[in-house]
Structure formats: C-alpha cells, structure tokens
Design an enzyme around this catalytic site. Structure first.
Site, PDB file in Angstrom:
ATOM      1  N   ASP A 173       1.287  -1.280  -0.203  1.00 12.28           N
ATOM      2  CA  ASP A 173      -0.076   0.380  -0.270  1.00 12.28           C
ATOM      3  C   ASP A 173       0.857   1.618  -0.504  1.00 12.28           C
ATOM      4  OD1 ASP A 173      -2.547   2.034   0.197  1.00 12.28           O
ATOM      5  OD2 ASP A 173      -1.751   1.532   2.294  1.00 12.28           O
ATOM      6  N   SER A 174       0.412   2.366   0.303  1.00  5.29           N
ATOM      7  CA  SER A 174       0.782   3.643   0.025  1.00  5.29           C
ATOM      8  C   SER A 174       1.373   3.853   1.326  1.00  5.29           C
ATOM      9  CB  SER A 174       0.304   4.443  -1.064  1.00  5.29           C
ATOM     10  OG  SER A 174      -1.220   5.156   0.373  1.00  5.29           O
ATOM     11  N   CYS A 223      -3.995  -1.240  -1.862  1.00  4.40           N
ATOM     12  CA  CYS A 223      -4.873  -0.371  -2.395  1.00  4.40           C
ATOM     13  C   CYS A 223      -5.006  -0.443  -3.547  1.00  4.40           C
ATOM     14  CB  CYS A 223      -2.819   0.786  -2.730  1.00  4.40           C
ATOM     15  SG  CYS A 223      -2.892   2.256  -3.153  1.00  4.40           S
ATOM     16  N   GLU A 230      -2.366   8.983   7.532  1.00  2.94           N
ATOM     17  CA  GLU A 230      -0.905   9.232   7.722  1.00  2.94           C
ATOM     18  C   GLU A 230      -0.154   9.987   9.074  1.00  2.94           C
ATOM     19  OE1 GLU A 230       1.208   7.476   5.562  1.00  2.94           O
ATOM     20  OE2 GLU A 230      -0.613   5.878   5.037  1.00  2.94           O
ATOM     21  N   CYS A 262     -11.187   2.954  -0.571  1.00  3.19           N
ATOM     22  CA  CYS A 262      -9.355   3.434   0.073  1.00  3.19           C
ATOM     23  C   CYS A 262      -9.100   2.590   0.849  1.00  3.19           C
ATOM     24  CB  CYS A 262      -9.357   4.621   0.084  1.00  3.19           C
ATOM     25  SG  CYS A 262      -7.748   5.246   1.242  1.00  3.19           S
ATOM     26  N   HIS A 317      -7.555   2.626   3.428  1.00  5.85           N
ATOM     27  CA  HIS A 317      -7.031   3.906   4.409  1.00  5.85           C
ATOM     28  C   HIS A 317      -7.898   3.466   5.348  1.00  5.85           C
ATOM     29  CE1 HIS A 317      -3.032   4.619   3.047  1.00  5.85           C
ATOM     30  NE2 HIS A 317      -2.645   5.531   4.259  1.00  5.85           N
TER      31      HIS A 317
HETATM   32  N1  DGL Z   1      -4.689   3.179   0.482  1.00  3.85           N
HETATM   33  C1  DGL Z   1      -4.395   3.903  -0.553  1.00  3.85           C
HETATM   34  C2  DGL Z   1      -6.080   3.331  -1.335  1.00  3.85           C
HETATM   35  O1  DGL Z   1      -6.656   2.594  -1.064  1.00  3.85           O
HETATM   36  C3  DGL Z   1      -4.090   5.309  -1.073  1.00  3.85           C
HETATM   37  C4  DGL Z   1      -4.372   5.980  -0.239  1.00  3.85           C
HETATM   38  C5  DGL Z   1      -3.263   6.932  -0.968  1.00  3.85           C
HETATM   39  O2  DGL Z   1      -2.452   7.007  -0.985  1.00  3.85           O
HETATM   40  O3  DGL Z   1      -4.191   8.115  -1.691  1.00  3.85           O
HETATM   41  O4  DGL Z   1      -6.402   4.110  -2.505  1.00  3.85           O
END
Ligand code: DGL
Length: 272
Positions: free
Chosen positions: A8-9, A71, A156, A190, A192
C-alpha cells in the site's frame, strides 16, 4: 521464505492485511508501506504506476511469489499495466492481484436499491475503475462516487480519532448522501478509510450497509488459492509477518502496532 506480499502507499493496506492473516493464519506475509511518498491518491497516473512497479519488484526480490496491491489507487492506476506488460519480463510465474475487482463482484449481492455510494481517493474516482468494473460485473447497479482528498492525510498523520476528522468525514458524507438518499450500500474504496470507521459510522445515514473490503479481498484470495494450487504450494507457511516502510520505522511502528494490536517492528527500505 516465500511470503505473500501486501503493498500500500502507507498504512491503509493494514486493513486488508488484518483480514488476510485471519483467513490464512499459517501463511507468511511481507507488508510494504510507501509512507514516505503517500498519499498516492492525488498523484499522476505515471507516478503511481512507477512507484507501484518499484514496490512490486522489491517484494519479488524479497521472495514473494504473489503480491496483493492492497491499495485501490495502485489497483486502479497500475495493476493492469503490471499484469499485462511488465510481469512477462520480470517473472511470468509470479502474480499481482488488486482489490477493485473482488469488491465489485461483492456489490451486486449487497444492494437492494441498486444505488451504491463510493468514497475513494481523487485518483481512483478520476480513473473511473469502479464505474467500468461495475458496468461489467454488476450491470444493474448505479454507483455514485465522491473523492475524499483529506481522509488519507488524516490517517497518515495519526489524526483519525481527532475532531478534525469528524469535520471532514461529515462534510464528505453529506456531500454524497444528501443528493443521493437512495444509496443503501457504501464502498470504502480506499484501504485507509476503515481506519476512520468509527467516525464514518457516526455520520453515515442509518441503515446504510458499509462493505468491508478486507473481508471481501481475503475471501477472494482464498478462492484464488483454491483454484491455483501451484501458487498455494509456493507460499511459505511459517505464520510470520514482517513490515517494511519507506519512512522512519518509529512512525510506522507506533500506528501499525495500535492498529494490528501487535508489537510491530518494521525496517526501512529505499525504493527506486
Ligand atoms: N490506501 C490507498 C487506496 O486504497 C491509497 C491512499 C493514498 O495514498 O492516497 O487508495
């Protein structure tokens, strides 16, 4: 060791890893969070693709036969190119899977009104990946998308439980639901966003079903491994999980330990 790679990011993929570990408790996992370069959601197609490819190559070098892009942004912007163009030149026996397709396949059975809401990063919404996949796999369903550019930075920066999170979560929920009261199912597109679940549940209209992408992806991986016994056999079974981050381990370990309810000790890795 040949663990399952989970990328993931940043912290978001932990919400998928948690369910993957529940579904495959004996398997080894290697998590990679590109926290130093998060968020991806506001970055260009080219950058998300380049960063994701670097991460996948690193996880392959660490012995992963299979990598899950945990992600949505990377799944939307990089998965197809990696699967169709890059994999053959790197190692055609390895696999990279994403999170959007399994999520879409679970939608049709979840909605009664046929109106589904999607919260995702600006990149995922702009890619229209959910719209395209829903048209293919759940043709009777209408998806109403809304980008939430502030939600990933809140996570984050360890602000998911703060009052600022309430402000932005309520603002985005109102923006999606007020004009579309028929929505009965919500996709958190997402990885997150489940870290903000307490806030989301507080503000979302009563009766709306929130899909758990972690459970969906875990079930889909189990199904994939059943259909691909050769890959299933390649995954090592030491029940371990290791964590890599492109940021400082201290920052990663603090939030990751809290979320995974475990003593997370990560190492720093440099990509690119
Ligand atoms: N967690 C990621 C997603 O599912 C990316 C979030 C990000 O870095 O903007 O899209």
């Amino acid at each position: 060791m040949s663990p399952i790679g989970v990328f993931d990011s940043g912290f978001g993929g932990l919400t998928i890893l948690k369910d993957l570990r529940r579904a495959l408790p004996g398997a080894d996992f290697l998590y990679l969070g590109d926290n130093a370069r998060a968020p991806y959601g506001t970055r260009s197609f080219e950058l998300v693709y380049r960063f994701t490819l670097e991460a996948v190559k690193h996880l392959f070098e660490q012995g992963c036969p299979l990598v899950i892009l945990a992600c949505n942004t990377a799944s939307a912007k990089a998965l197809r190119s990696i699967q169709q163009r890059d994999l053959a030149g790197i190692d055609p026996t390895r696999r990279v899977l994403g999170v959007i397709r399994p999520t879409v396949e679970a939608i049709a059975g979840a909605t009664r009104t046929g109106s589904v809401g999607l919260f995702a990063t600006p990149g995922t919404v702009a890619s229209q990946s959910y719209d395209i996949e829903i048209a293919k796999h759940a043709p009777g369903v209408t998806v109403y998308s809304h980008a939430c550019p502030m939600w990933v930075p809140l996570v984050e920066n360890s602000e998911a439980d703060g009052d600022g999170a309430d402000y932005f979560v309520k603002k985005d929920i109102d923006a999606l639901f007020k004009p579309n009261p028929d929505i009965d199912t919500l996709i958190l597109g997402c990885t997150h966003y489940p870290i903000l679940l307490n806030k989301i549940k507080k503000h979302v209209p009563a009766g709306v079903r929130i899909l758990s992408q972690g459970e969906i992806v875990a079930a889909s991986l189990l199904d994939y491994l059943q259909r691909h016994p050769d890959m299933n056999e390649r995954i090592s079974r030491g029940a371990s999980v290791r964590y890599l981050t492109t940021e400082s381990p201290e920052k990663f370990d603090c939030l990751a330990s809290e979320f995974m309810q475990d003593d997370v000790r990560s190492s720093t890795v440099r990509l690119g």
